[in-house]
Design a protein around this motif. Structure first.
Motif, PDB file in Angstrom:
ATOM      1  N   ILE A 284      -4.830  -0.625   2.876  1.00  0.00           N
ATOM      2  CA  ILE A 284      -5.033   0.684   3.498  1.00  0.00           C
ATOM      3  C   ILE A 284      -6.029   0.583   4.640  1.00  0.00           C
ATOM      4  O   ILE A 284      -5.819   1.155   5.722  1.00  0.00           O
ATOM      5  CB  ILE A 284      -5.514   1.712   2.452  1.00  0.00           C
ATOM      6  CG1 ILE A 284      -4.443   1.927   1.384  1.00  0.00           C
ATOM      7  CG2 ILE A 284      -5.864   3.042   3.129  1.00  0.00           C
ATOM      8  CD1 ILE A 284      -3.156   2.518   1.889  1.00  0.00           C
ATOM      9  N   ALA A 285      -7.109  -0.150   4.421  1.00  0.00           N
ATOM     10  CA  ALA A 285      -8.109  -0.319   5.481  1.00  0.00           C
ATOM     11  C   ALA A 285      -7.493  -1.000   6.696  1.00  0.00           C
ATOM     12  O   ALA A 285      -7.730  -0.598   7.842  1.00  0.00           O
ATOM     13  CB  ALA A 285      -9.302  -1.121   4.960  1.00  0.00           C
ATOM     14  N   ALA A 286      -6.679  -2.031   6.452  1.00  0.00           N
ATOM     15  CA  ALA A 286      -6.031  -2.731   7.562  1.00  0.00           C
ATOM     16  C   ALA A 286      -5.115  -1.786   8.334  1.00  0.00           C
ATOM     17  O   ALA A 286      -5.083  -1.802   9.570  1.00  0.00           O
ATOM     18  CB  ALA A 286      -5.235  -3.925   7.021  1.00  0.00           C
ATOM     19  N   ALA A 287      -4.372  -0.955   7.612  1.00  0.00           N
ATOM     20  CA  ALA A 287      -3.463  -0.009   8.259  1.00  0.00           C
ATOM     21  C   ALA A 287      -4.217   0.990   9.123  1.00  0.00           C
ATOM     22  O   ALA A 287      -3.831   1.277  10.252  1.00  0.00           O
ATOM     23  CB  ALA A 287      -2.635   0.713   7.209  1.00  0.00           C
ATOM     24  N   GLU A 288      -5.309   1.528   8.583  1.00  0.00           N
ATOM     25  CA  GLU A 288      -6.055   2.542   9.322  1.00  0.00           C
ATOM     26  C   GLU A 288      -6.712   1.952  10.576  1.00  0.00           C
ATOM     27  O   GLU A 288      -6.680   2.573  11.648  1.00  0.00           O
ATOM     28  CB  GLU A 288      -7.097   3.173   8.405  1.00  0.00           C
ATOM     29  CG  GLU A 288      -6.465   4.035   7.316  1.00  0.00           C
ATOM     30  CD  GLU A 288      -7.463   4.605   6.341  1.00  0.00           C
ATOM     31  OE1 GLU A 288      -7.152   5.645   5.735  1.00  0.00           O
ATOM     32  OE2 GLU A 288      -8.559   4.013   6.168  1.00  0.00           O
ATOM     33  N   LEU A 289      -7.269   0.767  10.461  1.00  0.00           N
ATOM     34  CA  LEU A 289      -7.872   0.142  11.651  1.00  0.00           C
ATOM     35  C   LEU A 289      -6.788  -0.211  12.671  1.00  0.00           C
ATOM     36  O   LEU A 289      -7.005  -0.092  13.886  1.00  0.00           O
ATOM     37  CB  LEU A 289      -8.661  -1.103  11.260  1.00  0.00           C
ATOM     38  CG  LEU A 289      -9.880  -0.902  10.356  1.00  0.00           C
ATOM     39  CD1 LEU A 289     -10.673  -2.199  10.230  1.00  0.00           C
ATOM     40  CD2 LEU A 289     -10.779   0.216  10.857  1.00  0.00           C
TER      41      LEU A 289
END
Length: 301
Positions: A284-289
């Motif tokens: 999720i963090a990778a997607a948001e960044l």
């Protein structure tokens, strides 16, 4: 001496770290390379500095549900026809406009399910059904059979491009892998024009294992696919850049996405789609960044 006391005595003799069988408590971390030591993401005239850290997510991306395909193949017991149909109808109810409904060449269950929702008019007129295929001729032909009669279709073709898979799995050079993507796209386009007349067709291409593919090569293959398909602002190619294996921290994925956005020659003719997996628990963090870095579509997170 009881067995547990004997084990305690042995550990005391070996010292800290003996629980793992390592004398002195040192983990063998030296055998692993730092990801960026072999995978440079260089600044240049097109990408002089990263800009994503100062950006905010202020609007939702385009969404494509891949639960019926990628989510299904992750299950120990994949969904049967009835379960897939229930989930498809629920996704429609939620409001998804792009739904990856299966891999028609991979199983009869997927093929039959896709035919069922098309033949029975279960796909709303404003929804695109998406189907996945490897860049292999028999699978491409079977995929086209699976979507005949649909109104809106995303044909999602992929082949692995990573350094590791080129070297270990395919034992092939860059040109061979690029040729696989180009020839697969050519065949897909020819068959779509011939057998899907009247169908609104979009192309999605994935350089599988993008996160392990050198950026210059990922760019080269994606550009070649866009050239073959004839990408335009009115007929965008969806470039899906998957974190098939999470090989680094989320900020690295964001850098990769921003680098690709800065270097693709026809930025207005492509939609950058994000597909991060969750090996490290940071999907999720990778997607948001990556959204902050220029991604415009989300699938699988």
């Amino acid at each position: 001496m009881p067995e547990n006391e004997e084990l305690v005595a042995k550990r005391r003799k070996l010292g800290p770290g003996s629980e793992t069988g390592l004398r002195g408590g040192k983990m063998p971390i030296d055998k692993y390379r730092n990801f960026t030591s072999w995978y440079p993401i260089p600044f240049d005239e097109k990408w002089p500095t990263r800009t994503w850290p100062s950006k905010k997510i202020e609007k939702a991306p385009r969404w494509c549900s891949v639960d019926l395909r990628d989510g299904n193949q992750a299950l120990i017991n994949p969904m049967n026809h009835e379960k897939k149909l229930r989930l498809f109808m629920h996704l429609i109810k939620i409001g998804y406009k792009e739904i990856e409904v299966g891999f028609p060449a991979a199983s009869q269950t997927d093929f039959d399910f896709i035919r069922h929702i098309i033949d029975n008019g279960l796909v709303p007129d404003d929804v695109y059904v998406q189907v996945l295929t490897q860049a292999r001729e028999p699978l491409i032909k079977r995929t086209i059979e699976g979507v005949r009669g649909a109104k809106n279709v995303v044909l999602h073709i992929y082949n692995s491009t990573s350094e590791l898979q080129r070297r270990v799995v395919f034992k092939a050079e860059r040109d061979d892998i690029k040729k696989m993507a180009v020839e697969g796209t050519k065949l897909l386009k020819e068959l779509a024009e011939k057998e899907l007349k009247g169908v609104n067709v979009r192309l999605e291409y994935s350089p599988e294992s993008f996160t392990g593919t050198e950026l210059d090569f990922a760019l080269e293959v994606c550009e070649a696919v866009c050239d073959v398909w004839g990408a335009t602002p009115q007929n965008q190619v969806i470039l899906n850049l998957p974190s098939t294996v999470e090989m680094a921290t989320p900020n690295i994925y964001a850098d990769q996405i921003e680098w690709m956005c800065a270097h693709i020659s026809r930025r207005d003719s492509v939609c950058i789609s994000l597909h991060p997996h969750n090996d490290r628990g940071t999907g999720i963090a990778a997607a948001e960044l990556a959204l902050m870095a220029g991604g415009g579509r989300g699938g699988g997170w």
